[in-house]
Design a protein around this motif. Structure first.
Motif, PDB file in Angstrom:
ATOM      1  N   VAL A 105       0.842  -1.202   0.000  1.00 37.11           N
ATOM      2  CA  VAL A 105       0.000   0.000   0.000  1.00 37.11           C
ATOM      3  C   VAL A 105       0.876   1.250   0.000  1.00 37.11           C
ATOM      4  O   VAL A 105       0.508   2.288   0.551  1.00 37.11           O
ATOM      5  CB  VAL A 105      -0.980   0.021   1.197  1.00 37.11           C
ATOM      6  CG1 VAL A 105      -1.997  -1.102   1.082  1.00 37.11           C
ATOM      7  CG2 VAL A 105      -0.243  -0.063   2.530  1.00 37.11           C
ATOM      8  N   GLY A 106       2.040   1.154  -0.647  1.00 42.46           N
ATOM      9  CA  GLY A 106       2.940   2.290  -0.734  1.00 42.46           C
ATOM     10  C   GLY A 106       2.383   3.396  -1.630  1.00 42.46           C
ATOM     11  O   GLY A 106       1.317   3.256  -2.250  1.00 42.46           O
ATOM     12  N   LYS A 107       3.125   4.491  -1.744  1.00 40.94           N
ATOM     13  CA  LYS A 107       2.662   5.634  -2.529  1.00 40.94           C
ATOM     14  C   LYS A 107       2.460   5.288  -3.997  1.00 40.94           C
ATOM     15  O   LYS A 107       1.612   5.865  -4.672  1.00 40.94           O
ATOM     16  CB  LYS A 107       3.662   6.787  -2.397  1.00 40.94           C
ATOM     17  CG  LYS A 107       3.695   7.426  -1.015  1.00 40.94           C
ATOM     18  CD  LYS A 107       4.671   8.585  -0.984  1.00 40.94           C
ATOM     19  CE  LYS A 107       4.689   9.243   0.400  1.00 40.94           C
ATOM     20  NZ  LYS A 107       5.656  10.367   0.450  1.00 40.94           N
ATOM     21  N   ALA A 108       3.250   4.342  -4.503  1.00 41.74           N
ATOM     22  CA  ALA A 108       3.150   3.969  -5.919  1.00 41.74           C
ATOM     23  C   ALA A 108       1.883   3.183  -6.225  1.00 41.74           C
ATOM     24  O   ALA A 108       1.479   3.079  -7.383  1.00 41.74           O
ATOM     25  CB  ALA A 108       4.372   3.155  -6.329  1.00 41.74           C
ATOM     26  N   VAL A 109       1.243   2.624  -5.203  1.00 42.74           N
ATOM     27  CA  VAL A 109       0.056   1.784  -5.405  1.00 42.74           C
ATOM     28  C   VAL A 109      -1.171   2.669  -5.617  1.00 42.74           C
ATOM     29  O   VAL A 109      -1.599   3.381  -4.716  1.00 42.74           O
ATOM     30  CB  VAL A 109      -0.158   0.831  -4.212  1.00 42.74           C
ATOM     31  CG1 VAL A 109      -1.425   0.011  -4.399  1.00 42.74           C
ATOM     32  CG2 VAL A 109       1.047  -0.090  -4.040  1.00 42.74           C
ATOM     33  N   LYS A 110      -1.726   2.595  -6.820  1.00 38.33           N
ATOM     34  CA  LYS A 110      -2.892   3.415  -7.163  1.00 38.33           C
ATOM     35  C   LYS A 110      -4.207   2.710  -6.831  1.00 38.33           C
ATOM     36  O   LYS A 110      -5.261   3.340  -6.759  1.00 38.33           O
ATOM     37  CB  LYS A 110      -2.873   3.754  -8.646  1.00 38.33           C
ATOM     38  CG  LYS A 110      -1.569   4.392  -9.130  1.00 38.33           C
ATOM     39  CD  LYS A 110      -1.326   5.735  -8.480  1.00 38.33           C
ATOM     40  CE  LYS A 110      -0.165   6.479  -9.133  1.00 38.33           C
ATOM     41  NZ  LYS A 110       1.121   5.772  -9.021  1.00 38.33           N
ATOM     42  N   GLY A 111      -4.162   1.403  -6.689  1.00 36.98           N
ATOM     43  CA  GLY A 111      -5.371   0.649  -6.385  1.00 36.98           C
ATOM     44  C   GLY A 111      -5.060  -0.831  -6.295  1.00 36.98           C
ATOM     45  O   GLY A 111      -3.959  -1.278  -6.637  1.00 36.98           O
ATOM     46  N   LEU A 112      -6.009  -1.596  -5.818  1.00 38.09           N
ATOM     47  CA  LEU A 112      -5.855  -3.040  -5.682  1.00 38.09           C
ATOM     48  C   LEU A 112      -6.806  -3.734  -6.656  1.00 38.09           C
ATOM     49  O   LEU A 112      -7.760  -3.145  -7.154  1.00 38.09           O
ATOM     50  CB  LEU A 112      -6.158  -3.485  -4.248  1.00 38.09           C
ATOM     51  CG  LEU A 112      -5.281  -2.894  -3.139  1.00 38.09           C
ATOM     52  CD1 LEU A 112      -5.732  -3.419  -1.779  1.00 38.09           C
ATOM     53  CD2 LEU A 112      -3.809  -3.197  -3.374  1.00 38.09           C
ATOM     54  N   ARG A 113      -6.516  -4.997  -6.915  1.00 38.71           N
ATOM     55  CA  ARG A 113      -7.396  -5.831  -7.735  1.00 38.71           C
ATOM     56  C   ARG A 113      -8.015  -6.899  -6.844  1.00 38.71           C
ATOM     57  O   ARG A 113      -7.449  -7.262  -5.804  1.00 38.71           O
ATOM     58  CB  ARG A 113      -6.610  -6.507  -8.865  1.00 38.71           C
ATOM     59  CG  ARG A 113      -5.853  -5.557  -9.779  1.00 38.71           C
ATOM     60  CD  ARG A 113      -6.742  -4.917 -10.825  1.00 38.71           C
ATOM     61  NE  ARG A 113      -5.987  -4.010 -11.678  1.00 38.71           N
ATOM     62  CZ  ARG A 113      -5.430  -4.371 -12.832  1.00 38.71           C
ATOM     63  NH1 ARG A 113      -5.527  -5.625 -13.251  1.00 38.71           N
ATOM     64  NH2 ARG A 113      -4.780  -3.490 -13.564  1.00 38.71           N
ATOM     65  N   GLY A 114      -9.140  -7.417  -7.260  1.00 34.47           N
ATOM     66  CA  GLY A 114      -9.811  -8.447  -6.486  1.00 34.47           C
ATOM     67  C   GLY A 114     -10.136  -9.664  -7.332  1.00 34.47           C
ATOM     68  O   GLY A 114     -10.381  -9.557  -8.533  1.00 34.47           O
ATOM     69  N   THR A 115     -10.117 -10.841  -6.692  1.00 28.51           N
ATOM     70  CA  THR A 115     -10.539 -12.079  -7.341  1.00 28.51           C
ATOM     71  C   THR A 115     -11.409 -12.856  -6.360  1.00 28.51           C
ATOM     72  O   THR A 115     -11.507 -12.503  -5.184  1.00 28.51           O
ATOM     73  CB  THR A 115      -9.331 -12.969  -7.713  1.00 28.51           C
ATOM     74  OG1 THR A 115      -8.664 -13.386  -6.507  1.00 28.51           O
ATOM     75  CG2 THR A 115      -8.349 -12.242  -8.625  1.00 28.51           C
ATOM     76  N   GLY A 116     -11.984 -13.937  -6.833  1.00 28.38           N
ATOM     77  CA  GLY A 116     -12.708 -14.824  -5.941  1.00 28.38           C
ATOM     78  C   GLY A 116     -11.754 -15.521  -4.986  1.00 28.38           C
ATOM     79  O   GLY A 116     -10.545 -15.566  -5.221  1.00 28.38           O
ATOM     80  N   VAL A 117     -12.287 -16.085  -3.912  1.00 27.84           N
ATOM     81  CA  VAL A 117     -11.439 -16.674  -2.869  1.00 27.84           C
ATOM     82  C   VAL A 117     -10.755 -17.959  -3.311  1.00 27.84           C
ATOM     83  O   VAL A 117      -9.857 -18.450  -2.630  1.00 27.84           O
ATOM     84  CB  VAL A 117     -12.247 -16.931  -1.576  1.00 27.84           C
ATOM     85  CG1 VAL A 117     -12.676 -15.635  -0.933  1.00 27.84           C
ATOM     86  CG2 VAL A 117     -13.448 -17.822  -1.861  1.00 27.84           C
ATOM     87  N   ALA A 118     -11.147 -18.520  -4.455  1.00 24.68           N
ATOM     88  CA  ALA A 118     -10.518 -19.755  -4.933  1.00 24.68           C
ATOM     89  C   ALA A 118      -9.314 -19.482  -5.819  1.00 24.68           C
ATOM     90  O   ALA A 118      -8.589 -20.416  -6.185  1.00 24.68           O
ATOM     91  CB  ALA A 118     -11.527 -20.610  -5.695  1.00 24.68           C
TER      92      ALA A 118
END
Length: 197
Positions: A167-180
């Motif tokens: 979650v550093g300054k370079a991180v613009k956002g996260l991606r998500g997937t299903g739990v599998a």
């Protein structure tokens, strides 16, 4: 791994990145505590152990709280991973983190040993507390992942040179997937099924 074909991205699990430092810090802390208890030190073993226990508790309590708000904000705004995104294996993420931080880990271990001549065992217990705090932070991320039924991923090229800033300054956002998805369970631990293979 950065951008690939069709605009795909190499993605690493956030919880795995956080958890990667827990084991080396814990075990180096345990080793430094054992060796650090041998010299009597300036303050004496009893004071050293009491001070170390206090530092362990503080570190284990504070580390999970560091940048928690940013984790929450990015997790809420996470977008769905693309069809062509490449999910990095857990072992690769852990190896990259440990390679990027190996000299810091060695210096921390050496500092913990050296501090034993002043305050026995305290430095090692601090390291162990940091490792415990990272594991608790990864567990907290895992609880959020289970609650939202979404695993959180970060672009590999945003992690920084040492591969350890989810979650550093370079991180613009996260991606998500299903739990599998991927080979790591919520929280970053190995999947039980994968461990049996």
């Amino acid at each position: 791994m950065g951008r690939g074909a069709h605009g795909a991205q190499g993605l690493a699990r956030v919880a795995v990145v956080v958890r990667a430092g827990a084991a080396p810090l814990w075990w180096s802390g345990v080793a430094a505590t054992g060796f650090g208890a041998l010299p009597p030190g300036v303050g004496g073993r009893r004071i050293g152990v009491l001070a170390g226990a206090a530092m362990f508790i503080v570190a284990a309590a504070v580390v999970p709280l560091v940048r928690r708000r940013r984790y929450v904000v990015l997790a809420r705004a996470a977008t769905r991973a693309g069809k062509y995104d490449v999910l990095q294996d857990r072992a690769v993420t852990v190896r990259n983190w440990r390679r990027g931080h190996r000299w810091w880990l060695l210096l921390a271990f050496a500092a913990a040993l050296g501090s034993a001549f002043a305050i026995p065992a305290a430095g090692g217990m601090l390291l162990a507390g940091l490792g415990t705090g990272l594991r608790l932070k990864a567990a907290w991320i895992g609880r959020r992942e289970r609650a939202g039924q979404t695993l959180l991923w970060v672009r590999v090229d945003w992690l920084g040179r040492r591969g350890g800033r989810p979650v550093g300054k370079a991180v613009k956002g996260l991606r998500g997937t299903g739990v599998a998805a991927g080979d790591a369970a919520p929280g970053g631990a190995r999947r039980r099924s994968a461990a049996l293979v």
